[in-house]
Design a protein around this motif. Structure first.
Motif, PDB file in Angstrom:
ATOM      1  N   LEU A  85     -24.739 -34.043   1.208  1.00  0.00           N
ATOM      2  CA  LEU A  85     -25.422 -32.775   1.450  1.00  0.00           C
ATOM      3  C   LEU A  85     -24.546 -31.880   2.303  1.00  0.00           C
ATOM      4  CD1 LEU A  85     -26.426 -33.048   4.610  1.00  0.00           C
ATOM      5  CD2 LEU A  85     -28.365 -34.249   3.602  1.00  0.00           C
ATOM      6  N   PHE A 105     -32.760 -27.496   0.187  1.00  0.00           N
ATOM      7  CA  PHE A 105     -32.765 -27.020  -1.201  1.00  0.00           C
ATOM      8  C   PHE A 105     -32.436 -28.135  -2.185  1.00  0.00           C
ATOM      9  CE2 PHE A 105     -30.528 -25.186  -4.910  1.00  0.00           C
ATOM     10  CZ  PHE A 105     -31.586 -24.462  -5.431  1.00  0.00           C
ATOM     11  N   HIS A 107     -31.522 -28.485  -6.159  1.00  0.00           N
ATOM     12  CA  HIS A 107     -31.052 -27.650  -7.261  1.00  0.00           C
ATOM     13  C   HIS A 107     -31.760 -27.979  -8.566  1.00  0.00           C
ATOM     14  CE1 HIS A 107     -28.751 -30.841  -9.280  1.00  0.00           C
ATOM     15  NE2 HIS A 107     -28.465 -31.281  -8.066  1.00  0.00           N
ATOM     16  N   GLY A 116     -25.674 -29.956  -5.251  1.00  0.00           N
ATOM     17  CA  GLY A 116     -25.742 -29.243  -3.986  1.00  0.00           C
ATOM     18  C   GLY A 116     -24.393 -28.869  -3.421  1.00  0.00           C
ATOM     19  N   TYR A 121     -24.711 -22.871  -4.537  1.00  0.00           N
ATOM     20  CA  TYR A 121     -25.823 -23.210  -3.657  1.00  0.00           C
ATOM     21  C   TYR A 121     -25.439 -23.249  -2.186  1.00  0.00           C
ATOM     22  CZ  TYR A 121     -27.638 -24.296  -8.238  1.00  0.00           C
ATOM     23  OH  TYR A 121     -28.009 -24.207  -9.561  1.00  0.00           O
ATOM     24  N   ASP A 122     -24.355 -22.575  -1.832  1.00  0.00           N
ATOM     25  CA  ASP A 122     -24.006 -22.423  -0.423  1.00  0.00           C
ATOM     26  C   ASP A 122     -25.121 -21.661   0.299  1.00  0.00           C
ATOM     27  OD1 ASP A 122     -21.634 -23.735  -0.563  1.00  0.00           O
ATOM     28  OD2 ASP A 122     -20.362 -21.996  -0.236  1.00  0.00           O
ATOM     29  N   GLY A 123     -25.499 -22.139   1.468  1.00  0.00           N
ATOM     30  CA  GLY A 123     -26.595 -21.506   2.192  1.00  0.00           C
ATOM     31  C   GLY A 123     -26.178 -20.665   3.381  1.00  0.00           C
ATOM     32  N   SER A 136     -28.288 -28.188   1.508  1.00  0.00           N
ATOM     33  CA  SER A 136     -28.216 -28.269   0.047  1.00  0.00           C
ATOM     34  C   SER A 136     -27.865 -29.706  -0.344  1.00  0.00           C
ATOM     35  CB  SER A 136     -27.160 -27.305  -0.502  1.00  0.00           C
ATOM     36  OG  SER A 136     -27.510 -25.965  -0.215  1.00  0.00           O
ATOM     37  N   LEU A 378     -28.881 -18.000  -2.721  1.00  0.00           N
ATOM     38  CA  LEU A 378     -27.798 -18.895  -2.340  1.00  0.00           C
ATOM     39  C   LEU A 378     -26.505 -18.502  -3.048  1.00  0.00           C
ATOM     40  CD1 LEU A 378     -29.805 -22.246  -2.566  1.00  0.00           C
ATOM     41  CD2 LEU A 378     -29.199 -20.997  -0.482  1.00  0.00           C
TER      42      LEU A 378
END
Length: 430
Positions: A85, A105, A107, A116, A121-123, A136, A378
């Motif tokens: 993660l 998150f 996906h 992730g 999906y970078d947060g 993620s 994201l």
């Protein structure tokens, strides 16, 4: 670079922007081999270089590439040992005594694609703008994560998600996150898992955001057993190997064959629940705050894929897709979501709010399509630049500002359960 010390060792992250630092590829569970349940990571003194993205779980190409474009070429490849993660935190987190809300998150990808660790999906933007901690998650996919086993019908992938949530509970405080204020949010398959964990009464999160879940899709144990039989038959009779002796690529080949043989199923590899995805637990955790919704044209790309599979020529399909998208979206996404929201409210006491995203980007062939909300939350312009679903809308004047507003909406919900007022192209409480 910033270093955070955990029981399993120290992780060294990298500054993703002026406002956030990201720690990539942190192991959240110990991989114990193919088709085996994972276990918590043991304490240790390992130093993790968390400055670059890690592997994603083995997978074939996505059927939704016509919407998303190809996966961004930024991961470290694929591997079966993929229980990783990423954690994005505001740069101010270490200087504040107040713990931040946490957003975890899951996906999408029909349980067979995604990860992730993908740049999609970078947060970091959500973390930096909303003063939240964003996690993620990778989880095992396809046959490796959801090959039917009657002893664990929800699949190893769902077990992985629960292990990730348990890791968050035990470790997120070191990143400035509040383990008592966790929002689980997911899109598509990730949303489906989120709703199943709400149904199951999990106490590992107190709020949930369910984005475009195929809410009413059911995979029965009989169907899942047939998928497993087709999968194992291909391994044995075509590839002359078995479950444990096959290479990862052979696993994927057999998986593709099983999917082809079961093309009548929406999700051939997925959790199996005896009561179906609309079932709710009789004994459950404290009531949760839930935000649940869909895209105006959520089914458009799936209608097109179905027509293509029936041999309808590409030039003939657009008007047929346009005519069928509304009814298909209602049947698969909107109406089942309304029914589930009502059950959550009346049977479990959850505080549930519905939304619909109606924005159709200019020149986007599938309109307000499945997945087309993800660039609002994201990733960034670089990660999504090859996605056809962006249409011709400029990032600087459309996607960027809209994303800023959408992220503020999601993080406000994670912070204090605020769901209004509605903003441009979001219909709330429908």
């Amino acid at each position: 670079m910033a270093t955070v010390r955990l029981a399993q060792g120290s992780v060294r992250g990298t500054q993703s922007s002026a406002n956030a630092t990201t720690y990539y590829a942190i192991p959240y569970a110990k991989y114990n081999g193919r088709f085996a349940s994972a276990s918590p990571v043991a304490p240790g003194t390992v130093e993790y270089d968390a400055t670059r993205r890690g592997v994603i779980c083995p997978q074939s190409a996505s059927r939704l590439a016509r919407v998303t474009g190809p996966k961004p070429p930024s991961t470290d490849g694929m591997a079966e040992d993929c229980l990783l993660l990423s954690v994005a935190v505001p740069t101010s987190a270490s200087s504040s005594a107040e713990k931040r809300p946490v957003m975890v998150f899951l996906h999408g990808g029909a349980y067979v694609t995604g990860g992730g660790q993908l740049a999609w999906y970078d947060g970091y933007q959500m973390a930096g703008e909303g003063s939240v901690t964003v996690v993620s998650v990778n989880y095992r996919l396809g046959a490796l994560g959801y090959l039917y086993d009657e002893s664990r019908p929800l699949g190893l992938g769902t077990e992985d998600a629960l292990l990730a949530l348990d890791w968050v509970r035990r470790n997120i405080g070191a990143f400035g996150g509040d383990a008592a204020k966790v929002t689980l949010f997911g899109q598509s398959a990730g949303a489906y898992t989120t709703q199943l964990l709400v149904n199951a009464g999990s106490d590992l999160f107190s709020r949930a955001i369910v984005q475009s879940s195929p809410t009413s899709v059911v995979l029965t144990s009989e169907q899942a057993q047939k998928v497993r039989g087709d999968f194992e038959t291909h391994l044995r009779d075509v590839l002359h190997t078995d479950l444990l002796g096959a290479t990862s690529e052979q696993i994927l080949e057999a998986q593709r064959a099983a999917i082809t043989n079961n093309s009548n199923l929406e999700l051939p590899f997925a959790p199996v629940t005896a009561e179906g995805p609309l079932g709710v637990a009789k004994n459950h955790s404290a009531p949760k705050d839930i935000l649940m919704g869909w895209m105006k044209d959520d089914a458009s790309v799936f209608v097109d894929l179905k027509l293509e599979s029936l041999g309808v020529p590409r030039l003939v399909r657009p008007p047929l897709v346009l005519a069928a998208t509304g009814p298909a979206t209602a049947a698969t996404f909107a109406d089942p979501a309304r029914r589930l929201a009502q059950k959550w409210c009346t049977e479990q006491g959850h505080r549930t709010t519905l939304y619909e995203n109606t924005w159709r980007p200019r020149d986007a062939a599938y309109g307000a399509a499945h997945v087309s909300d993800m660039p609002l939350f994201l990733g960034d312009e670089e990660a999504w630049k090859a996605a056809p679903m962006l249409g011709s809308e400029p990032w600087q004047t459309q996607w960027g500002p809209r994303g800023h507003t959408a992220r503020a909406f999601w993080t406000a919900f994670a912070t204090n359960a605020t769901v209004g007022p509605a903003f441009d192209n979001y219909r709330i409480g429908i």
